[in-house]
Design a protein around this motif. Structure first.
Motif, PDB file in Angstrom:
ATOM      1  N   GLN A  36       0.802  -1.211   0.012  1.00 53.49           N
ATOM      2  CA  GLN A  36       0.046  -0.061   0.214  1.00 53.49           C
ATOM      3  C   GLN A  36       0.918   1.297   0.155  1.00 53.49           C
ATOM      4  O   GLN A  36       1.895   1.149   0.312  1.00 53.49           O
ATOM      5  N   SER A  37       0.401   2.322  -0.276  1.00 59.59           N
ATOM      6  CA  SER A  37       0.719   3.501  -0.264  1.00 59.59           C
ATOM      7  C   SER A  37       1.309   3.906   1.234  1.00 59.59           C
ATOM      8  O   SER A  37       0.667   3.620   2.072  1.00 59.59           O
ATOM      9  N   VAL A  49      11.240   4.301   0.415  1.00 57.95           N
ATOM     10  CA  VAL A  49      12.165   4.214   1.410  1.00 57.95           C
ATOM     11  C   VAL A  49      13.169   3.045   1.285  1.00 57.95           C
ATOM     12  O   VAL A  49      14.364   3.133   1.056  1.00 57.95           O
ATOM     13  N   PHE A  71      19.506   6.773   1.155  1.00 53.40           N
ATOM     14  CA  PHE A  71      19.001   6.871   2.726  1.00 53.40           C
ATOM     15  C   PHE A  71      20.338   5.817   3.345  1.00 53.40           C
ATOM     16  O   PHE A  71      20.543   4.912   2.946  1.00 53.40           O
TER      17      PHE A  71
HETATM   18  N1  ADP Z   1      12.661  11.668   4.425  1.00 53.28           N
HETATM   19  C1  ADP Z   1      11.872  11.205   5.246  1.00 53.28           C
HETATM   20  N2  ADP Z   1      11.582  11.469   6.744  1.00 53.28           N
HETATM   21  C2  ADP Z   1      10.708  10.762   7.467  1.00 53.28           C
HETATM   22  N3  ADP Z   1       9.568  10.042   7.436  1.00 53.28           N
HETATM   23  C3  ADP Z   1       9.593   9.603   5.804  1.00 53.28           C
HETATM   24  C4  ADP Z   1      10.766  10.205   4.887  1.00 53.28           C
HETATM   25  N4  ADP Z   1      10.383   9.482   3.786  1.00 53.28           N
HETATM   26  C5  ADP Z   1       9.323   8.632   4.086  1.00 53.28           C
HETATM   27  N5  ADP Z   1       8.963   8.640   5.248  1.00 53.28           N
HETATM   28  C6  ADP Z   1       7.874   7.935   5.856  1.00 53.28           C
HETATM   29  O1  ADP Z   1       8.174   6.511   5.562  1.00 53.28           O
HETATM   30  C7  ADP Z   1       6.950   5.901   5.335  1.00 53.28           C
HETATM   31  C8  ADP Z   1       6.953   5.082   3.936  1.00 53.28           C
HETATM   32  O2  ADP Z   1       7.059   6.021   2.926  1.00 53.28           O
HETATM   33  P1  ADP Z   1       7.229   5.637   1.410  1.00 53.28           P
HETATM   34  O3  ADP Z   1       8.428   4.785   1.245  1.00 53.28           O
HETATM   35  O4  ADP Z   1       7.270   7.033   0.487  1.00 53.28           O
HETATM   36  O5  ADP Z   1       5.936   4.870   1.124  1.00 53.28           O
HETATM   37  P2  ADP Z   1       5.595   4.237  -0.104  1.00 53.28           P
HETATM   38  O6  ADP Z   1       5.294   2.972  -0.057  1.00 53.28           O
HETATM   39  O7  ADP Z   1       4.298   4.941  -0.601  1.00 53.28           O
HETATM   40  O8  ADP Z   1       6.388   4.813  -1.283  1.00 53.28           O
HETATM   41  C9  ADP Z   1       5.850   6.900   5.456  1.00 53.28           C
HETATM   42  O9  ADP Z   1       5.276   6.769   6.838  1.00 53.28           O
HETATM   43  C10 ADP Z   1       6.485   8.236   5.228  1.00 53.28           C
HETATM   44  O10 ADP Z   1       6.011   9.244   5.900  1.00 53.28           O
END
Ligand code: ADP
Ligand code: MG
Lengths: 245, 255
Positions: free
Chosen positions: B35-36, B42, B51
């Protein structure tokens, strides 16, 4: 606490900016583009403001001298001193913090938000060197823009004298030559160099390390303007105290 | 082949990845679904070294990323192509300049050679005459193609795509998916794709890793995902009405 953290991060950014330089053939075009955007693109506004503020300083000085004991050439002298010492280096830099600064913050911030900075990093490019270094180099030409501002400010004063009748041209010309101290020019350009570095790096810092989306880009530009101005005003005080005090 | 072992990643108190191990093989389209907000972006940014992570190891064909010197990292990165979710084209450059950018940075090619190579990859992604356009003048689908062209222009061994078909209409989305799979197969690239789209799963899911709450909830392929009883996976797969209907028809047919 976060102020101290940010100041530390700012100096780390500056150190990082010089590491792992980008290929010269690429860097050259980046520098030329930034000279065009940041310096050439600002000449018009610098010329316009300098000319008219120079005129206003002359008018204000002339109107405030009604004592016949004060020599008429003081008008030219006061204009020259105000323009060279403060108006052209400091006041113009505050305006540039708005113009050049917000341009830098928003363009780097947009690249952050749209992952263009990540794209550079993935390719193994030092994005700080790629983005901030050329701007810093381009702004080494900023003193030339300020020199033009000084010239036009004094010219504006002259125009006010001649066309507004506040003093005679001859008196004005004597005034601008009176007690000329080359150290003042040196002082003004040292300030200008320091301000140029501030103008390139503080807005870049706010753009580069911003988080969020388009709305935050706008906020970052405002914050960058405030901090750039604060830094310029404080450094102006410190440099003046050190060099003239 | 890319191998990930016990990957942990937190932002402050938020523990986003809680020990993920998996591998992605060469010449295959490997999908990370979930899911989103499940941590796909990340995860991929940890793989790319964008990262830092607290624990775990990532190796590219046996080379452990964190143990490489700066120079070795740079050399490895020249072999990686990445398609970002929002395409991340450089908006101050034309489409052709965007595509030539990695060549300009990392090769000693002459201008003519670079232009020929850019021509070739732009044709490959079916954009034969968009060279002079700026990214802002291109549609979302075109931008994605340019991003793919830029990612593959330097013959990468590894290709990463973050939601390559998000924001595209269903037809274009399938075209983009198939394009990525063809390229992966043709040049034997190790490709890792983030997606939350079941259509992509059906089209190109040669290997699928399912993320949920920071853990790997399931791993398999497009052939096995419809047979699993794993509740977390079936909830995701059958969250759309279309797939619910298909499943009902399938069960009726087979009973
Ligand atoms: N640079 C960041 N700093 C803090 N929290 C982050 C950062 N990038 C992503 N998150 C958190 O990590 C979680 C996963 O995000 P993400 O990987 O973008 O999800 P998706 O599966 O939709 O790609 C989310 O809760 C987001 O808020
Ligand atoms: Mg994502």
């Amino acid at each position: 606490m976060s102020y101290i953290h940010n100041i530390g991060a700012y100096f780390l950014m500056i150190a990082e900016m010089f590491r792992k330089p980008t290929k010269w053939s690429v860097m050259k075009t980046l520098i030329l583009k930034d000279i065009d955007d940041l310096i050439i693109g600002s000449l018009g506004i610098i010329a316009f403001i300098s000319f008219f503020v120079g005129g206003v300083i002359t008018i204000q000085t002339a109107l405030n001298i009604d004592n016949p004991l004060i020599p008429k050439y003081l008008v030219g002298f006061a204009t020259r001193q105000s323009v060279i010492l403060e108006f052209a280096p400091t006041f113009t830099s505050i305006i540039m913090a708005g113009k050049v600064g917000s341009f830098i913050t928003s363009s780097i911030g947009t690249m952050r938000v749209t992952e263009q900075i990540d794209a550079l990093e993935v390719m193994g490019i030092n994005s700080l060197n790629y983005l901030v270094f050329p701007k810093t180099i381009a702004l080494l030409l900023y003193p030339f823009a300020i020199a033009i501002g000084m010239f036009l400010g004094i010219l504006g004063g002259m125009a006010a004298c001649v066309f507004g009748g506040y003093s005679t041209l001859a008196d004005y010309i004597i005034g601008i030559q009176t007690d000329f101290d080359t150290f003042h020019i040196f002082y003004a350009f040292i300030k200008t160099f320091v301000f140029a570095f501030i103008l390139a790096t503080i807005p870049s810092f706010h753009g580069y390390y911003m988080k969020g989306g388009a709305l935050e880009v706008g906020k970052a530009s405002t914050t960058a303007f405030v901090w750039t101005s604060v830094a310029i005003i404080l450094l102006n005080y410190i440099l003046t105290d050190m060099m003239l005090g | 082949m890319i191998e990930v072992k016990g990957l942990h990643k937190s932002f402050g108190d938020a523990h986003i990845l809680k020990g993920i191990s998996t591998s992605f093989s060469k010449g295959k389209t490997n999908l990370i679904i979930g899911q989103s907000g499940s941590g796909k972006t990340v995860f991929i940014k940890c793989l790319l070294g964008l990262f830092d992570y607290e624990e775990g190891s990532i190796s590219y064909d046996g080379k452990i990323f964190s143990q490489l010197t700066e120079d070795e990292k740079r050399n490895l990165r020249a072999e990686i192509g990445m398609v970002f979710q929002g395409s991340a084209l450089f908006d101050s450059m034309t489409i052709a300049e965007n595509v030539m950018f990695p060549l300009q940075m990392f090769t000693k090619m002459s201008k003519v050679e670079m232009e020929e190579r850019a021509d070739f990859v732009l044709k490959r992604v079916n954009l034969p005459d968009a060279h002079k356009k700026m990214p802002s003048e291109a549609s979302g689908g075109m931008q994605k193609r340019v991003a793919i062209a830029r990612a593959i222009v330097n013959n990468p061994k590894y290709l990463f795509c973050d939601e390559p078909n998000s924001g595209l209409d269903p037809n274009t989305a399938i075209v983009i998916d198939n394009l990525i799979q063809e390229i992966t197969d043709e040049y034997q690239i190790t490709t890792v794709i983030n997606s939350h789209d079941m259509n992509s799963v059906m089209e190109i899911g040669e290997k699928i890793v399912f993320l949920k709450d920071g853990l790997k909830a399931w791993e398999g392929s497009k052939e096995t995902i419809f047979k699993t009883d794993n509740k977390i996976v079936t909830d995701f797969v059958y969250s759309s009405n279309l797939f619910k209907k298909v499943r009902r028809m399938y069960i009726e047919e087979n009973s």
